[in-house]
Motif scaffolding. Structure first.
Motif, PDB file in Angstrom:
ATOM      1  N   ILE A 101     111.931 -12.382   9.404  1.00 43.61           N
ATOM      2  CA  ILE A 101     112.037 -12.692   7.976  1.00 43.61           C
ATOM      3  C   ILE A 101     111.948 -14.212   7.845  1.00 43.61           C
ATOM      4  O   ILE A 101     112.951 -14.920   7.900  1.00 43.61           O
ATOM      5  CB  ILE A 101     113.360 -12.163   7.386  1.00 43.61           C
ATOM      6  N   GLN A 102     110.743 -14.715   7.695  1.00 44.56           N
ATOM      7  CA  GLN A 102     110.521 -16.157   7.758  1.00 44.56           C
ATOM      8  C   GLN A 102     111.247 -16.912   6.657  1.00 44.56           C
ATOM      9  O   GLN A 102     111.748 -18.021   6.877  1.00 44.56           O
ATOM     10  CB  GLN A 102     109.024 -16.452   7.694  1.00 44.56           C
ATOM     11  N   GLU A 103     111.347 -16.319   5.452  1.00 44.70           N
ATOM     12  CA  GLU A 103     111.958 -17.047   4.348  1.00 44.70           C
ATOM     13  C   GLU A 103     113.444 -17.289   4.569  1.00 44.70           C
ATOM     14  O   GLU A 103     114.043 -18.143   3.918  1.00 44.70           O
ATOM     15  CB  GLU A 103     111.748 -16.300   3.014  1.00 44.70           C
ATOM     16  N   GLU A 104     114.059 -16.535   5.502  1.00 43.04           N
ATOM     17  CA  GLU A 104     115.479 -16.740   5.780  1.00 43.04           C
ATOM     18  C   GLU A 104     115.716 -17.661   6.969  1.00 43.04           C
ATOM     19  O   GLU A 104     116.844 -18.057   7.237  1.00 43.04           O
ATOM     20  CB  GLU A 104     116.173 -15.394   6.028  1.00 43.04           C
ATOM     21  N   HIS A 105     114.651 -18.018   7.683  1.00 40.59           N
ATOM     22  CA  HIS A 105     114.823 -18.843   8.874  1.00 40.59           C
ATOM     23  C   HIS A 105     115.400 -20.208   8.547  1.00 40.59           C
ATOM     24  O   HIS A 105     116.208 -20.756   9.300  1.00 40.59           O
ATOM     25  CB  HIS A 105     113.484 -19.020   9.597  1.00 40.59           C
ATOM     26  N   CYS A 106     115.000 -20.769   7.421  1.00 43.49           N
ATOM     27  CA  CYS A 106     115.419 -22.129   7.073  1.00 43.49           C
ATOM     28  C   CYS A 106     116.808 -22.187   6.443  1.00 43.49           C
ATOM     29  O   CYS A 106     117.296 -23.273   6.126  1.00 43.49           O
ATOM     30  CB  CYS A 106     114.400 -22.763   6.128  1.00 43.49           C
ATOM     31  N   HIS A 107     117.434 -21.019   6.239  1.00 47.47           N
ATOM     32  CA  HIS A 107     118.804 -21.022   5.734  1.00 47.47           C
ATOM     33  C   HIS A 107     119.724 -21.654   6.767  1.00 47.47           C
ATOM     34  O   HIS A 107     119.460 -21.620   7.968  1.00 47.47           O
ATOM     35  CB  HIS A 107     119.269 -19.598   5.443  1.00 47.47           C
ATOM     36  N   LEU A 108     120.815 -22.203   6.287  1.00 49.00           N
ATOM     37  CA  LEU A 108     121.748 -22.872   7.185  1.00 49.00           C
ATOM     38  C   LEU A 108     122.293 -21.896   8.219  1.00 49.00           C
ATOM     39  O   LEU A 108     122.250 -22.140   9.414  1.00 49.00           O
ATOM     40  CB  LEU A 108     122.888 -23.498   6.374  1.00 49.00           C
ATOM     41  N   TYR A 109     122.841 -20.781   7.763  1.00 49.25           N
ATOM     42  CA  TYR A 109     123.192 -19.664   8.633  1.00 49.25           C
ATOM     43  C   TYR A 109     123.488 -18.473   7.737  1.00 49.25           C
ATOM     44  O   TYR A 109     123.912 -18.620   6.597  1.00 49.25           O
ATOM     45  CB  TYR A 109     124.394 -19.976   9.550  1.00 49.25           C
ATOM     46  N   GLY A 110     123.236 -17.281   8.272  1.00 51.64           N
ATOM     47  CA  GLY A 110     123.470 -16.071   7.494  1.00 51.64           C
ATOM     48  C   GLY A 110     122.710 -16.126   6.186  1.00 51.64           C
ATOM     49  O   GLY A 110     121.513 -16.365   6.150  1.00 51.64           O
ATOM     50  N   ASN A 111     123.422 -15.931   5.082  1.00 48.90           N
ATOM     51  CA  ASN A 111     122.785 -15.962   3.773  1.00 48.90           C
ATOM     52  C   ASN A 111     123.027 -17.277   3.038  1.00 48.90           C
ATOM     53  O   ASN A 111     122.812 -17.383   1.844  1.00 48.90           O
ATOM     54  CB  ASN A 111     123.281 -14.780   2.915  1.00 48.90           C
ATOM     55  N   ARG A 112     123.514 -18.286   3.755  1.00 43.98           N
ATOM     56  CA  ARG A 112     123.749 -19.590   3.155  1.00 43.98           C
ATOM     57  C   ARG A 112     122.427 -20.367   3.127  1.00 43.98           C
ATOM     58  O   ARG A 112     121.875 -20.701   4.178  1.00 43.98           O
ATOM     59  CB  ARG A 112     124.802 -20.362   3.947  1.00 43.98           C
ATOM     60  N   GLU A 113     121.920 -20.674   1.947  1.00 47.16           N
ATOM     61  CA  GLU A 113     120.579 -21.229   1.837  1.00 47.16           C
ATOM     62  C   GLU A 113     120.505 -22.719   2.139  1.00 47.16           C
ATOM     63  O   GLU A 113     119.447 -23.227   2.463  1.00 47.16           O
ATOM     64  CB  GLU A 113     120.035 -20.966   0.428  1.00 47.16           C
ATOM     65  N   GLY A 114     121.590 -23.441   2.040  1.00 45.81           N
ATOM     66  CA  GLY A 114     121.527 -24.872   2.305  1.00 45.81           C
ATOM     67  C   GLY A 114     120.560 -25.559   1.357  1.00 45.81           C
ATOM     68  O   GLY A 114     120.417 -25.186   0.196  1.00 45.81           O
TER      69      GLY A 114
END
Length: 523
Positions: A101-114
Motif C-alpha cells: 500500500i504505497q500511499e501509506e508508506h510515507c506515514h510516520l507509523y501505523g495510521n499516523r500521517e505525519g
C-alpha cells in the motif's frame, strides 16, 4: 531539483586502490586515469544513485579519507559528504516502490500521517496521547493573541519543516513535494479559542515583580493527555516499602523500538503471535462476532539465546503497547505481603497505560510447581497472586501477559491451564534460512568486503542460536578493528582521532575467526 554527486581521487599506494577502481567501473559516467597526476572520477545522477547507492557508499568508504579525494555536489566542491543522509532518502524510496500500500508508506507509523514524509519528525502533526517533555507539536508554535485566544504560527512551522527537509535532503526523493506539506500546514487552525473549545487548557506561569506576582498564560496543550510517563522500575519500591504518594515519579508509556523485521528466523512464529495477541487487540469485534474470548497469556519456551525476549518486545512494538519487562525475583520482598503487592502494582500500571504487555522473563524462577504443604512458601504465595490476577485479567482491558522460560517442565501446572498461559510457542534454533536472515540483519550496517561469500558462510552457522549468530557478526567487525588498529598504542599516544576507519572492510577471514572463537569456547 537537479542532483549529481561527483567523487574524484588520484592514484594511491593504498592496498584498497584496486578495489576502488573495480567499484568505479560499476558506474556509467566515469573517468580512469593512467597517470599519477590526473584524477579518477565518477559522476552519478539521482536516478543512478537510487539504483546503486550501496555501491556508491562502498566506494566512498574506501576513498573518502584519502588526501587526494574530493567531492562535488551539483558541480560545487564540498568539504563534507554524509553519504548516510542520501542513503536514507533513497533507501526509503526503494521501500516505497516495493510497498503493498504505497500511499501509506510515507506515514510516520501505523495510521499516523505525519507531514506526508516519515523522515520529517522535528514537529509532530498529530495530537499526543501521552506527552514527552522534549517532543514538539504544531500547537507549541504560537502566541496568545488575547487572554484566551492562541494564534498558531504557521510560518514558523513551515520554516522548521523546510529546514529539516533541506538538512535531510528529503527533496531528493522522487515522490516528495513540499506543496503537500504546505497544504497540511494551511489546514491547521489559524487560532484556538480555549474558551470556546473545551478540549484545550491554558498553562500559566507566575511572574514576580518585587512585591507583586502576576499570573500569565504562556502556552496551551490538549486536555486529558498523560505527562512524563516512565516505565516500571523497582526504584519505585524502597526496601520493600512503597514510596509515599507525593513522592511517586510520573509515568510514561514505553514502547520498544525493535520490530519483527529486526529479528529474523521467526517467520513461523509471527503468524501465531499475530493471531493470539495482535488480532484481539486491533480487531476485537472479530472475536466478539465469533463468540470467543482472546487468550490471556502466551508462554514462549525453548533454549536460551533464540530471541524470546526480542519476540515479546516486537509484539509490543507491533501493537503499539506499553511494555513492562519483569525478571521475577526483582518483585520479591522480605516483607510479608509486599511481593504480592508489587505484582498487583504491575497489573495496575498495565491497566492505566493500556494497551499493555506484561512480560515475565525466566518465569520458572518464580512460578515453580507447588505441593500441598508448601502453600505458605514465599514463591507459592506469589504464584497464588499471579493466578488470581490472570483469572481476572478481563477487568484490566487490553492487557496481555507473556512469559518465557528455558525450563517449561518446572512451571506450576495451574499456570498452564486454560484461561492463563493457555497458549505455548516453542522458539527453536533457526533454520538454515533463518540463520541467513539473522546474520544479514546483524551485518546490514557493516562495511563488508565485496569478496565475502555470505551464502557459503551462513551454511556454517546452522545449529547455532540467534545470540550465537549475532556474536559472530559482532566479533567479525571487532576482528576487522583489531586487524587495522593497534588500539593500545592509539589510546596511549592519544591518536584515536587519527584512525582512518573509513577504509575498514570486514572480510571472510574476520567472520571465520569469530566463528572458530565461538566454537572453541563452546568445546
Amino acid at each position: 531539483m537537479p542532483f549529481s554527486l561527483e567523487i574524484r581521487f588520484k592514484k594511491s599506494t593504498s592496498k584498497s586502490y584496486p578495489e576502488a577502481l573495480r567499484l568505479l567501473k560499476k558506474f556509467s559516467n566515469i573517468m580512469i586515469s593512467e597517470s599519477d597526476d590526473q584524477e579518477n572520477a565518477v559522476t552519478i545522477s539521482k536516478d543512478e544513485f537510487i539504483e546503486k547507492y550501496r555501491k556508491f557508499n562502498e566506494l566512498w568508504s574506501l576513498v573518502g579519507n584519502w588526501k587526494s579525494s574530493r567531492v562535488l555536489i551539483n558541480g560545487e566542491p564540498s568539504e563534507f559528504l554524509n553519504i548516510n543522509i542520501y542513503s536514507t532518502v533513497f533507501g526509503c524510496y526503494e521501500k516505497y516502490k516495493s510497498a503493498v500500500i504505497q500511499e501509506e508508506h510515507c506515514h510516520l507509523y501505523g495510521n499516523r500521517e505525519g507531514w506526508d514524509c516519515k523522515l520529517l519528525t522535528e514537529v509532530n502533526r498529530y495530537l499526543p496521547e501521552n506527552y514527552w517533555g522534549r517532543d514538539k507539536y504544531w500547537y507549541h508554535f504560537g502566541y496568545f493573541k488575547s487572554e484566551t485566544i492562541w494564534k498558531i504560527d504557521k510560518e514558523k512551522i513551515r520554516t522548521i519543516l523546510q529546514r529539516e527537509s533541506d538538512l535531510k535532503k528529503v527533496s531528493l526523493c522522487p515522490i516528495f513535494n513540499f506543496i503537500r506539506i504546505d497544504a497540511i500546514i494551511n489546514d491547521l487552525p489559524d487560532q484556538i479559542d480555549t474558551k470556546a473549545e473545551d478540549k484545550w487548557e491554558i498553562i500559566y506561569e507566575d511572574s514576580f515583580d518585587v512585591t507583586t506576582a502576576e499570573r500569565q498564560p504562556i502556552k496551551i496543550q490538549p486536555k486529558g493527555i498523560k505527562k512524563s510517563i516512565v516505565p516500571f522500575s523497582l526504584d519505585r519500591l524502597s526496601a520493600g516499602h512503597p514510596k509515599p504518594e507525593d513522592d511517586k515519579p510520573s509515568e510514561q508509556r514505553y514502547i520498544p523500538e525493535i520490530a519483527f523485521s529486526d529479528i529474523g528466523g521467526i517467520d513461523e512464529i509471527i503468524e501465531t503471535v499475530r493471531e493470539v495477541i495482535e488480532l484481539p487487540i486491533k480487531k476485537p469485534e472479530i472475536l466478539k462476532y465469533l463468540g470467543i474470548k482472546p487468550h490471556k497469556g502466551i508462554l514462549l519456551f525453548g533454549p536460551p539465546g533464540n530471541g524470546k525476549t526480542l519476540i515479546a518486545k516486537a509484539i509490543a512494538k507491533e501493537i503499539n503497547a506499553h511494555f513492562i519487562s519483569i525478571k521475577g525475583p526483582e518483585l520479591f520482598s522480605k516483607w510479608h505481603g509486599q511481593s504480592e503487592e508489587n505484582l498487583r502494582s504491575i497489573f495496575d500500571e498495565a491497566r492505566r497505560l493500556q494497551p499493555a504487555i506484561i512480560y515475565f522473563d525466566e518465569i520458572d524462577s518464580i512460578a515453580q510447581s507447588r505441593s500441598g504443604h508448601e502453600s505458605l512458601r514465599l514463591d507459592a504465595r506469589f504464584v497464588n497472586q499471579l493466578l488470581t490476577l490472570m483469572d481476572g485479567i478481563e477487568d484490566y482491558g487490553n492487557v496481555r501477559v507473556i512469559a518465557s522460560t528455558n525450563r517449561v517442565e518446572l512451571i506450576d501446572n495451574a499456570l498452564l491451564r486454560p484461561g492463563r498461559f493457555d497458549y505455548s510457542i516453542e522458539v527453536k534454533k533457526p533454520t538454515m534460512e533463518g540463520c541467513d536472515q539473522i546474520f544479514s540483519i546483524n551485518i546490514k550496517d557493516m562495511p563488508i568486503d565485496s569478496s565475502f561469500d555470505k551464502t557459503l558462510f551462513c551454511k556454517q552457522l546452522f545449529g547455532l542460536t540467534g545470540a550465537d549468530i549475532a556474536f559472530v557478526a559482532r566479533e567479525g567487525a571487532y576482528n576487522c578493528l583489531r586487524r587495522n588498529v593497534d588500539l593500545k598504542k592509539a589510546i596511549e599516544d592519544d591518536e584515536l582521532d587519527k584512525i582512518n576507519y573509513k577504509s575498514f572492510l570486514v572480510t571472510q577471514e574476520d567472520f571465520a575467526l569469530a566463528l572458530s572463537s565461538l566454537q572453541r569456547d563452546a568445546a
